[in-house]
Design a protein around this motif. Structure first.
Motif, short mmCIF file in Angstrom:
data_model
loop_
_atom_site.label_atom_id
_atom_site.label_comp_id
_atom_site.label_asym_id
_atom_site.label_seq_id
_atom_site.Cartn_x
_atom_site.Cartn_y
_atom_site.Cartn_z
N LYS A 78 0.06 -2.86 5.60
CA LYS A 78 -0.91 -2.89 6.70
C LYS A 78 -1.30 -4.31 7.09
CE LYS A 78 -0.93 1.56 6.60
NZ LYS A 78 0.05 2.21 7.48
N SER A 79 -1.20 -5.25 6.17
CA SER A 79 -1.53 -6.63 6.53
C SER A 79 -0.94 -7.58 5.51
CB SER A 79 -3.03 -6.83 6.64
OG SER A 79 -3.61 -6.82 5.36
N ILE A 80 -0.78 -8.82 5.94
CA ILE A 80 -0.30 -9.86 5.04
C ILE A 80 -1.32 -11.00 5.08
CG2 ILE A 80 1.53 -11.56 4.59
CD1 ILE A 80 3.51 -9.75 5.92
N ARG A 81 -1.67 -11.51 3.91
CA ARG A 81 -2.59 -12.65 3.84
C ARG A 81 -1.73 -13.91 3.76
NH1 ARG A 81 -8.06 -12.79 0.49
NH2 ARG A 81 -8.41 -11.31 2.18
N VAL A 82 -1.93 -14.79 4.74
CA VAL A 82 -1.04 -15.95 4.86
C VAL A 82 -1.82 -17.24 4.62
CG1 VAL A 82 0.61 -17.14 6.37
CG2 VAL A 82 0.27 -14.67 6.61
N TRP A 97 0.72 -9.50 -0.05
CA TRP A 97 0.44 -8.18 0.49
C TRP A 97 0.46 -7.14 -0.64
CZ3 TRP A 97 5.16 -10.42 0.47
CH2 TRP A 97 6.27 -9.65 0.13
N ASN A 98 -0.19 -6.05 -0.39
CA ASN A 98 -0.29 -4.99 -1.40
C ASN A 98 0.95 -4.11 -1.37
OD1 ASN A 98 -2.85 -5.89 -2.08
ND2 ASN A 98 -3.83 -4.53 -0.58
N ASP A 99 1.44 -3.82 -2.56
CA ASP A 99 2.57 -2.91 -2.69
C ASP A 99 2.51 -2.32 -4.10
OD1 ASP A 99 4.97 -1.60 -2.96
OD2 ASP A 99 6.16 -3.15 -2.00
N ASP A 100 2.32 -1.02 -4.18
CA ASP A 100 2.12 -0.38 -5.49
C ASP A 100 3.33 -0.51 -6.40
OD1 ASP A 100 -0.33 0.36 -4.64
OD2 ASP A 100 0.28 2.37 -3.97
N THR A 101 4.51 -0.58 -5.81
CA THR A 101 5.72 -0.57 -6.63
C THR A 101 6.55 -1.82 -6.37
OG1 THR A 101 6.79 0.66 -4.86
CG2 THR A 101 5.97 1.94 -6.74
N GLN A 235 2.77 -8.69 -9.08
CA GLN A 235 1.85 -8.50 -10.20
C GLN A 235 0.72 -7.60 -9.76
OE1 GLN A 235 0.18 -12.16 -11.69
NE2 GLN A 235 0.46 -11.53 -13.81
N ASN A 236 0.44 -6.59 -10.56
CA ASN A 236 -0.70 -5.70 -10.32
C ASN A 236 -0.77 -5.19 -8.88
OD1 ASN A 236 -1.45 -6.20 -12.99
ND2 ASN A 236 -2.63 -8.02 -12.37
N GLY A 237 0.36 -4.77 -8.37
CA GLY A 237 0.35 -4.16 -7.04
C GLY A 237 0.28 -5.15 -5.90
N ALA A 266 5.49 -15.03 13.55
CA ALA A 266 5.25 -13.60 13.36
C ALA A 266 5.76 -13.19 11.99
CB ALA A 266 5.93 -12.79 14.46
N PHE A 267 5.26 -12.05 11.52
CA PHE A 267 5.60 -11.59 10.17
C PHE A 267 6.03 -10.12 10.18
CE2 PHE A 267 2.39 -14.90 10.01
CZ PHE A 267 2.94 -15.80 9.12
N ALA A 268 6.82 -9.78 9.18
CA ALA A 268 7.20 -8.37 8.99
C ALA A 268 7.34 -8.12 7.50
CB ALA A 268 8.51 -8.07 9.71
N ALA A 269 7.09 -6.87 7.11
CA ALA A 269 7.22 -6.53 5.69
C ALA A 269 7.82 -5.14 5.54
CB ALA A 269 5.86 -6.60 5.00
N TRP A 270 8.58 -4.99 4.46
CA TRP A 270 9.25 -3.74 4.17
C TRP A 270 8.85 -3.26 2.78
CZ3 TRP A 270 11.24 -7.83 6.76
CH2 TRP A 270 11.97 -7.61 7.94
N ASP A 271 8.56 -1.98 2.66
CA ASP A 271 8.29 -1.39 1.35
C ASP A 271 9.50 -0.55 0.94
OD1 ASP A 271 7.40 -0.22 -0.93
OD2 ASP A 271 5.85 1.02 0.03
#
Lengths: 343, 419
Positions: A78-82, A97-101, A235-237, A266-271
């Motif tokens: 949902k968001s990335i801290r830059v 960014w947050n990612d549980d796995t 680390q830790n999600g 611009a940024f993009a992220a994939w889970d």
């Protein structure tokens, strides 16, 4: 022109304006990332380095990619801290960014990697934020979790398939470990023989340096032109990934950065756990990247946002005029609708 | 999406790209009735193309036992289920309208949804990605028949009587269908898959592919495969160097693919057919594939309702239950089985051409021979003539000559077992 045709004309004009805006969006989120100026080496492999605390983190919101099929309404990030740092020679960006796995493999057919990308326009203005456009190329830095993991230990077939047993691979070199044996002739590793960067057995950096000019045009820069460094830890999600590169580059497909200018980024992220790859991703709008002054290397970045870089092709004043024109046409159209029908 | 014409479903359908057809199309006919399930085709393909690291579970050619066997596991059941769910969601009852059968719609008109038409609004093609485990057992359920209905020890005195066996299985031999409207190509977000203008062979560009696996997800036949070791997908290449005539053995004329040319059961006939600008097959009654598909109509596409217009055609097994076969090969099944069971004089001659030369046959001629047999088939008189069929290669040279009755050589009594 009668009362019935006027609204159609006004709709067409509005649509044309909308298309113009869509292909060249403003820096819609008005966000500015400031790369704080520091002296000496940048912490390119240290996400916990205290230097990062001297920067102001900017939360860049991401949204699901819904422009080109396959659309991906279920995008997870949902968001990335830059944060950014520079020393007059190099730029380093820290993305969190947050990612549980942690998904750092893509050996099995149903494994997809976590990854994150930074995109810069290669033209003076802002091309279309999704992969650029014709005549408006973008430079993309793509960090891959599996490339990062491979720098420590390349995932083996035995790890992916614990019960694998193969008698022998024709044309592979003799090796104690059959599953890691080299091929003198890469013909049998077809994509590698074809020069596909993804297929290379070793990558010096976890970041792929790419160029694109529209959907489906994403192209790896040649192996010799791969010059973006990276480092990522989970680390830790939370994924924390550092990108770094020299400000200058002689390559035409690379962004060239000068500290006294403001850039769109611009940024993009994939889970990977969510099956995200290619257009199945979360993306940001263009935001601004500026460089802190070298005179105050330890000061926090200036919170004040500069004016956003102009969208492609037109200066800001032209857009204001277009907006006023559009409003006038809208009012005119509504007025025409209210007029009695003279026909 | 533009509309394209798909003659196998007798109508236009949605496809992401406009029509653009190759000059010639790689095609083949597989005679299921003759397959002995020996997997020589599978081994030939493996030994030619997929013996290297990362290709361990990759079988561009496979032979599975129907109804239970499938590689990857349950590919057909899953694809059919997805399509069924899409039909239910859309309130569509998929049917074949046989009343509209014609030259451009030989099987009638399919009124259901194809895989591009049934796709989720977020996707280009309706599909799924098989799991890693589903690729591991290429020949699970080998030779497993359906159960005999009743009888002690599962035995039944009339279990194997035509026209439909009570307990049955058959082999389904599969390669990439080099479809006219490939789902893999439609789904690739970066146009790394292309269909060759010269022969219609569908290939994945190994340099442009980025291993997204959208093609693996989209191909209903699951004939694009991911190779994790090189991070990209690969697929059947139709032995294109052979098709190009690059093998010195054939003196520059197109040669059958490896899986076709090795078949001990002589079930495969592989060739190139001329394609008209509108995508139809250029009329060529003396071309063996044209004859089998368009004139005799004994060879049918696999799951035509998927809408990809596959170019591998099957002569359906004459002992299997018709509803199952109709689901698999469309509504032309009954006629195909009937014609194959009591073949016409010309069909019987053309059937002799299967797997008799490595050269692709572009034309055949028949020299008439004497009547040699007369029997009753399905209550009708059927006559067999010992005709001779001659196959010609791409350069019009005689490539093979065969008689319907195989020549018999009787060894003299004094040498009953000489070697």
């Amino acid at each position: 022109m009668n009362r019935h045709t006027l609204p159609i004309v006004f709709l067409v004009v509005l649509a044309a304006l909308a298309v113009g805006l869509r292909t060249a969006p403003l820096s819609s989120q008005g966000l500015t990332i400031t790369a704080a100026a520091v002296e000496g080496a940048l912490p390119v492999n240290a996400v916990d380095d205290p230097l990062w605390q001297r920067t102001t983190a900017v939360d860049v919101p991401l949204s699901a990619q819904m422009i080109a099929k396959p659309f991906w309404p279920t995008a997870k990030v949902k968001s990335i801290r830059v944060r950014g740092l520079h020393n007059g020679q190099d730029l380093a960006l820290l993305l969190e960014w947050n990612d549980d796995t942690r998904n750092d493999a893509s050996l099995r057919v149903d494994e997809f990697r976590d990854s994150v990308a930074v995109q810069f326009p290669l033209v003076a203005a802002q091309p279309f934020v999704c992969m650029g456009q014709q005549g408006g190329n973008v430079n993309i830095w793509h960090w891959k979790a599996d490339w990062q993991a491979a720098l420590v230990a390349r995932r083996t077939l035995q790890a992916a398939h614990p019960n694998i047993y193969v008698d022998y691979y024709p044309f592979a070199e003799a090796d104690d470990n059959l599953y890691a044996a080299a091929y003198a002739d890469t013909t049998y590793l077809t994509a590698e023989a074809a020069g596909n960067l993804l297929a290379m057995p070793v990558h010096a950096s976890p970041v792929e340096d790419l160029v694109a000019g529209g959907f489906g045009t994403l192209t790896s820069q040649p192996a010799a032109a791969q010059n973006v460094q990276g480092y990522g830890v989970w680390q830790n999600g939370v994924w924390r990934v550092i990108f770094s590169r020299g400000l200058r580059s002689n390559e035409s497909d690379d962004i060239v950065l000068t500290p006294d200018q403001v850039y769109a980024v611009a940024f993009a992220a994939w889970d990977g756990a969510n099956g995200e790859r290619n257009g199945a991703k979360a993306t940001s709008q263009w935001v601004s990247l500026q460089f802190g002054a070298a005179a105050a290397p330890t000061a926090p970045a200036a919170p004040e946002a500069p004016s956003a870089p102009a969208p492609m092709g037109l200066p800001l004043w032209a857009w204001i005029i277009l907006g006023v024109l559009g409003l006038l046409i809208l009012l005119g159209g509504l007025f025409a609708l209210l007029l009695p029908d003279r026909t | 999406m533009p509309d394209v014409y798909n003659w196998q479903i007798g109508r236009t359908m949605a496809y992401p790209y406009p029509e653009a057809h190759p000059r010639r199309q790689f095609a083949a006919v597989f005679n299921i009735n003759r397959c002995i399930g020996c997997q020589t085709c599978t081994g030939a393909c493996k030994a030619t193309w997929t013996f290297s690291r990362g290709q361990e579970t990759m079988w561009w050619n496979n032979v599975e036992t129907k109804p239970y066997g499938s590689y990857p596991q349950h590919w057909d059941v899953k694809a059919l289920q997805l399509l069924d769910e899409a039909h239910q969601a859309a309130g569509v009852q998929p049917r074949w309208d046989r009343g509209q059968t014609g030259e451009r719609a030989p099987y009638g008109v399919y009124n259901g949804l194809t895989l591009t038409e049934a796709a989720d609004p977020n996707e280009v093609v309706l599909g799924y990605l098989p799991t890693d485990a589903e690729w591991r057992y290429p020949n699970f359920y080998e030779d497993t028949s359906t159960a005999y209905p009743g009888g002690p020890f599962g035995l039944s005195p009339d279990g194997a009587a035509l026209p439909e066996h009570q307990a049955w299985f058959f082999y389904l031999m599969r390669v990439c269908n080099h479809c006219t409207y490939p789902a893999c190509l439609a789904a690739c977000p970066r146009k790394a898959i292309y269909k060759r203008e010269e022969d219609g062979i569908v290939l994945i560009d190994q340099e442009r592919c980025r291993g997204y696996r959208k093609c693996v997800e989209a191909c209903p036949y699951k004939k694009t495969m991911y190779r994790g070791v090189t991070q990209v997908s690969e697929k059947c290449v139709a032995c294109y160097p052979r098709v190009e005539g690059a093998d010195p053995l054939t003196d520059g004329v197109p040669m059958e693919a490896r899986c076709m040319a090795v078949c001990p059961g002589k079930i495969r006939l592989n060739g190139l057919v001329e394609i008209a600008e509108d995508g139809s097959w250029v009329e060529a009654p003396q071309h063996p594939l044209y004859y089998l598909v368009h004139i005799a109509q004994v060879a049918l596409p696999l799951y035509p309702q998927f809408g990809t217009e596959p170019n591998i055609y099957y002569i359906p097994p004459r002992w299997a239950p018709r509803p199952y076969l109709r689901q698999m090969f469309g509504p032309g099944v009954d006629q195909a089985v009937e014609r194959y069971t009591a073949p016409s004089r010309e069909l019987l001659a053309v059937l002799q051409l299967f797997r008799t030369t490595q050269k692709m046959i572009f034309r055949f001629e028949i020299e008439e021979g004497p009547l040699v047999r007369e029997v009753a088939v399905n209550g009708k008189t059927w006559q067999m003539y010992n005709d001779t069929v001659i196959g010609f290669d791409a350069k019009g040279r005689e490539a093979v000559r065969l008689s319907v009755v195989e020549p018999l050589h009787e060894r003299p009594p004094e040498r009953p077992n000489s070697i």
